[in-house]
Design an enzyme around this catalytic site. Sequence first.
Site, mmCIF file in Angstrom:
data_model
loop_
_atom_site.group_PDB
_atom_site.id
_atom_site.type_symbol
_atom_site.label_atom_id
_atom_site.label_comp_id
_atom_site.label_asym_id
_atom_site.label_seq_id
_atom_site.Cartn_x
_atom_site.Cartn_y
_atom_site.Cartn_z
ATOM 1 N N ILE A 156 0.823 -1.204 0.000
ATOM 2 C CA ILE A 156 0.000 0.000 0.000
ATOM 3 C C ILE A 156 0.860 1.259 0.000
ATOM 4 C CG2 ILE A 156 -1.710 1.317 1.319
ATOM 5 C CD1 ILE A 156 -2.832 -1.367 2.323
ATOM 6 N N SER A 195 -6.430 0.732 10.921
ATOM 7 C CA SER A 195 -7.167 -0.450 10.487
ATOM 8 C C SER A 195 -8.592 -0.345 11.010
ATOM 9 C CB SER A 195 -6.513 -1.721 11.038
ATOM 10 O OG SER A 195 -7.379 -2.842 10.868
ATOM 11 N N LYS A 214 -3.695 -0.398 16.988
ATOM 12 C CA LYS A 214 -4.383 0.512 16.074
ATOM 13 C C LYS A 214 -5.387 1.385 16.832
ATOM 14 C CE LYS A 214 -2.297 -0.489 12.240
ATOM 15 N NZ LYS A 214 -1.435 0.507 11.566
ATOM 16 N N THR A 243 -2.214 -8.123 0.602
ATOM 17 C CA THR A 243 -0.800 -7.731 0.631
ATOM 18 C C THR A 243 0.009 -8.822 1.337
ATOM 19 O OG1 THR A 243 -0.930 -6.610 2.785
ATOM 20 C CG2 THR A 243 -1.464 -5.289 0.827
#
Length: 245
Positions: free
Chosen positions: A13, A140, A167, A198
């Site tokens: 990303i 996330s 997160k 990914t």
Amino acid sequence: MKTALITGANKSIGFETARQLLQHGYHVYLGSRDLQKGQQAADQLQAEGYPEVEPLQIDVTDSASVAAARAELGRKTAVLDVLINNAGILGGMSQPALTSPIGMIKEVFETNVFGVIQVTQAFIDLLRESPEPRIVNVTSGLGSLTLHNDPSWKYYAVKGAAYQPSKAALNAYTIMLAYELRDTPFKVNAVDPGYTATDFNHHSGPGSVQDAAARVVKAALLGPDGPTSQFFSDDNAPETGISPW
């Protein structure tokens, strides 16, 4: 020409985010823990016709590395318009609350939380020189405490003692940072790129890196009337794009 620094940008990303910002006319500093991998990524983008990219060695968990990166960037530019804190790690695939090793949890927090804080503090002076500075913290959807307590949420059973709390902590820091910069031109937001295929998740996600990066870039390109202190997530909130914290 506006400038952007992206951490963890030599693949996935982060790499696609660099490509898309280059397409918008930015000069991109491609942050990479391994300078050789960063150079290879920059070479690939240059071969695609994007000359305004160069690697910057930075390990977000290493204070000396962050300081060296700040000094190096300061020799190249007096202004940083966009900081994208993208570098992150997952930790072990199984993260039970009662048995996860403390060392593993600390390692995840070092990158996902303390690394972001360290990098932001190091580069804030260059960002203050921009007329429209933007900070994007890549989070996330799993960082939503509200949704984690909702049994009807589609990811309700996806729990973990390291990644998800890290997160959530990153989201909290984003709110505090945005508040501190509320009377300035800064826009500070957290962006959930979505469940993307990914290396990070062994390509298990259904989303594409192109769509994921586009969500990050959208926050980086916010205009002066754009929002700040938001948790953007098309996955968690497809209608509004704003996830509950």
